[in-house]
Design a protein around this motif. Structure first.
Motif, PDB file in Angstrom:
ATOM      1  N   ILE A 178       0.838  -1.209   0.000  1.00  0.00           N
ATOM      2  CA  ILE A 178       0.000   0.000   0.000  1.00  0.00           C
ATOM      3  C   ILE A 178       0.871   1.257   0.000  1.00  0.00           C
ATOM      4  N   GLY A 179       1.911   1.236   0.824  1.00  0.00           N
ATOM      5  CA  GLY A 179       2.753   2.420   0.991  1.00  0.00           C
ATOM      6  C   GLY A 179       3.398   2.890  -0.298  1.00  0.00           C
ATOM      7  N   GLU A 180       3.813   1.937  -1.151  1.00  0.00           N
ATOM      8  CA  GLU A 180       4.506   2.347  -2.381  1.00  0.00           C
ATOM      9  C   GLU A 180       3.565   3.081  -3.337  1.00  0.00           C
ATOM     10  N   VAL A 181       2.288   2.693  -3.335  1.00  0.00           N
ATOM     11  CA  VAL A 181       1.306   3.387  -4.185  1.00  0.00           C
ATOM     12  C   VAL A 181       0.980   4.760  -3.602  1.00  0.00           C
ATOM     13  N   LEU A 182       0.787   4.826  -2.299  1.00  0.00           N
ATOM     14  CA  LEU A 182       0.482   6.106  -1.660  1.00  0.00           C
ATOM     15  C   LEU A 182       1.630   7.096  -1.824  1.00  0.00           C
ATOM     16  N   THR A 183       2.877   6.595  -1.829  1.00  0.00           N
ATOM     17  CA  THR A 183       4.041   7.471  -2.027  1.00  0.00           C
ATOM     18  C   THR A 183       4.000   8.124  -3.401  1.00  0.00           C
ATOM     19  N   VAL A 184       3.660   7.337  -4.427  1.00  0.00           N
ATOM     20  CA  VAL A 184       3.551   7.891  -5.783  1.00  0.00           C
ATOM     21  C   VAL A 184       2.456   8.960  -5.823  1.00  0.00           C
ATOM     22  N   MET A 185       1.325   8.687  -5.170  1.00  0.00           N
ATOM     23  CA  MET A 185       0.223   9.651  -5.163  1.00  0.00           C
ATOM     24  C   MET A 185       0.606  10.930  -4.411  1.00  0.00           C
ATOM     25  N   LYS A 186       1.355  10.784  -3.323  1.00  0.00           N
ATOM     26  CA  LYS A 186       1.823  11.969  -2.594  1.00  0.00           C
ATOM     27  C   LYS A 186       2.739  12.811  -3.474  1.00  0.00           C
ATOM     28  N   ASP A 187       3.589  12.146  -4.263  1.00  0.00           N
ATOM     29  CA  ASP A 187       4.480  12.874  -5.176  1.00  0.00           C
ATOM     30  C   ASP A 187       3.673  13.657  -6.214  1.00  0.00           C
ATOM     31  N   LEU A 188       2.601  13.047  -6.718  1.00  0.00           N
ATOM     32  CA  LEU A 188       1.746  13.749  -7.690  1.00  0.00           C
ATOM     33  C   LEU A 188       1.091  14.973  -7.038  1.00  0.00           C
ATOM     34  N   ALA A 189       0.664  14.815  -5.796  1.00  0.00           N
ATOM     35  CA  ALA A 189       0.050  15.936  -5.080  1.00  0.00           C
ATOM     36  C   ALA A 189       1.042  17.093  -4.948  1.00  0.00           C
ATOM     37  N   LYS A 190       2.314  16.770  -4.675  1.00  0.00           N
ATOM     38  CA  LYS A 190       3.351  17.809  -4.547  1.00  0.00           C
ATOM     39  C   LYS A 190       3.588  18.520  -5.874  1.00  0.00           C
ATOM     40  N   GLU A 191       3.297  17.826  -6.982  1.00  0.00           N
ATOM     41  CA  GLU A 191       3.473  18.417  -8.314  1.00  0.00           C
ATOM     42  C   GLU A 191       2.233  19.200  -8.762  1.00  0.00           C
ATOM     43  N   ASN A 192       1.287  19.364  -7.837  1.00  0.00           N
ATOM     44  CA  ASN A 192       0.073  20.169  -8.082  1.00  0.00           C
ATOM     45  C   ASN A 192      -0.861  19.567  -9.127  1.00  0.00           C
ATOM     46  N   TRP A 193      -0.903  18.234  -9.211  1.00  0.00           N
ATOM     47  CA  TRP A 193      -1.931  17.598 -10.026  1.00  0.00           C
ATOM     48  C   TRP A 193      -3.288  17.824  -9.369  1.00  0.00           C
ATOM     49  N   THR A 194      -4.291  18.053 -10.182  1.00  0.00           N
ATOM     50  CA  THR A 194      -5.665  18.085  -9.683  1.00  0.00           C
ATOM     51  C   THR A 194      -6.108  16.630  -9.530  1.00  0.00           C
ATOM     52  N   MET A 195      -6.456  16.221  -8.317  1.00  0.00           N
ATOM     53  CA  MET A 195      -6.722  14.814  -8.026  1.00  0.00           C
ATOM     54  C   MET A 195      -8.005  14.670  -7.215  1.00  0.00           C
ATOM     55  N   ILE A 196      -8.810  13.675  -7.590  1.00  0.00           N
ATOM     56  CA  ILE A 196      -9.989  13.305  -6.807  1.00  0.00           C
ATOM     57  C   ILE A 196      -9.828  11.839  -6.433  1.00  0.00           C
ATOM     58  N   ILE A 197      -9.849  11.565  -5.136  1.00  0.00           N
ATOM     59  CA  ILE A 197      -9.469  10.247  -4.627  1.00  0.00           C
ATOM     60  C   ILE A 197     -10.583   9.692  -3.751  1.00  0.00           C
ATOM     61  N   VAL A 198     -11.166   8.571  -4.158  1.00  0.00           N
ATOM     62  CA  VAL A 198     -12.044   7.815  -3.265  1.00  0.00           C
ATOM     63  C   VAL A 198     -11.143   6.890  -2.459  1.00  0.00           C
ATOM     64  N   THR A 199     -11.167   7.028  -1.140  1.00  0.00           N
ATOM     65  CA  THR A 199     -10.217   6.267  -0.323  1.00  0.00           C
ATOM     66  C   THR A 199     -10.801   5.921   1.040  1.00  0.00           C
ATOM     67  N   HIS A 200     -10.283   4.827   1.601  1.00  0.00           N
ATOM     68  CA  HIS A 200     -10.583   4.501   2.989  1.00  0.00           C
ATOM     69  C   HIS A 200      -9.344   4.714   3.861  1.00  0.00           C
ATOM     70  N   GLU A 201      -8.274   5.236   3.252  1.00  0.00           N
ATOM     71  CA  GLU A 201      -7.033   5.519   3.980  1.00  0.00           C
ATOM     72  C   GLU A 201      -7.160   6.914   4.612  1.00  0.00           C
ATOM     73  N   ILE A 202      -7.690   6.945   5.824  1.00  0.00           N
ATOM     74  CA  ILE A 202      -8.021   8.216   6.464  1.00  0.00           C
ATOM     75  C   ILE A 202      -6.771   9.055   6.744  1.00  0.00           C
ATOM     76  N   GLN A 203      -5.694   8.416   7.189  1.00  0.00           N
ATOM     77  CA  GLN A 203      -4.478   9.173   7.470  1.00  0.00           C
ATOM     78  C   GLN A 203      -3.892   9.763   6.200  1.00  0.00           C
ATOM     79  N   PHE A 204      -3.945   9.003   5.114  1.00  0.00           N
ATOM     80  CA  PHE A 204      -3.479   9.508   3.825  1.00  0.00           C
ATOM     81  C   PHE A 204      -4.313  10.716   3.395  1.00  0.00           C
TER      82      PHE A 204
END
Length: 250
Positions: A178-204
């Motif tokens: 799970i962590g390796e996928v969330l890391t990629v998504m965090k990197d995209l967020a830092k690059e200012n991608w517009t993102m809509i995420i359905v998730t159950h990962e509350i801390q993420f």
């Protein structure tokens, strides 16, 4: 403002899944959608790129495109709408008979009709970006679930969308991947991608979101900044949901 949605509704037969949903998405914003199963989260996400056609609702984009789903919509406008978003699914949906590189190249080459050599270079860069530079020529069955999901992210990015959609991207993964996928998504967020995420990962959701929506029964019950919705929710339904998710033994 990137996108404004007003009065969105969607039913399947007699089941009204979305009921008068109103939401605004800012350019560069990370919007997380949480809520119990059956609350309408995935249907809402699929309405964002035309995989589900709303029964009614008005979508207004900052580039001037406006779609009113109670009226007949020009086919070219629907195509323009569907191309705005890249989708990352729960279950990867990779082509099993194609290599990792071929999976990423498929959409740009065969759907967008772009130059194959140019697409190949871009696909290699994207696969390096998601940590899979050494997996270009392997097949999906040779990858872990986390690696397959990272291919799915690269494949969506290859279409050069304005908006990235993620439907529970970690729900089918083992805890260690799970962590390796969330890391990629965090990197995209830092690059200012517009993102809509359905998730159950509350801390993420708390860590990366600019805004969190809580859905229940087809409605947006509560929305706001992560610290508001996740730490100090106003609505009783939100409080009960977070209690069940964060403290399941209580």
């Amino acid at each position: 403002m990137y996108l404004s949605i007003k009065g969105l509704a969607k039913s399947f037969a007699d089941n009204e899944v979305l009921k008068d949903v109103n939401v605004d998405v800012q350019k560069g914003e990370v919007l997380s959608i949480i809520g119990p199963s059956g609350s309408g989260k995935t249907t809402l996400l699929r309405c964002f790129n035309g995989l589900e056609r709303p029964d009614r609702g008005i979508f207004t984009f900052s580039d001037g495109l406006t779609l009113n789903f109670e009226k007949k919509i020009d086919k070219r406008e629907l195509i323009q709408f569907s191309r705005k978003a890249g989708m990352v699914f729960q279950a990867y949906h990779l082509f099993p008979h194609k290599t990792v590189l071929e999976n990423v190249m498929e959409g740009p080459v065969f759907v967008q009709k772009r130059n194959k050599a140019e697409v190949k270079k871009e696909a290699e860069i994207l696969l390096e970006k998601v940590g899979l530079k050494d997996k270009l020529n392997v097949y999906p069955h040779q990858l872990s679930g986390g690696q397959q999901q990272r291919v799915g992210i690269a494949r969506a990015l290859a279409l050069k969308p304005e908006l990235m959609l993620f439907d529970e991207p970690t729900s089918a993964l083992d805890p260690e991947t799970i962590g390796e996928v969330l890391t990629v998504m965090k990197d995209l967020a830092k690059e200012n991608w517009t993102m809509i995420i359905v998730t159950h990962e509350i801390q993420f959701a708390a860590d990366v979101s600019d805004k969190v929506l809580f859905m229940d029964g087809g409605y947006i019950v509560e929305q706001g900044k992560p610290e508001e919705v996740l730490k100090s929710p106003k609505e009783e339904r939100t409080k009960r949901f977070l209690q069940r998710i964060l403290h399941p033994s209580n």
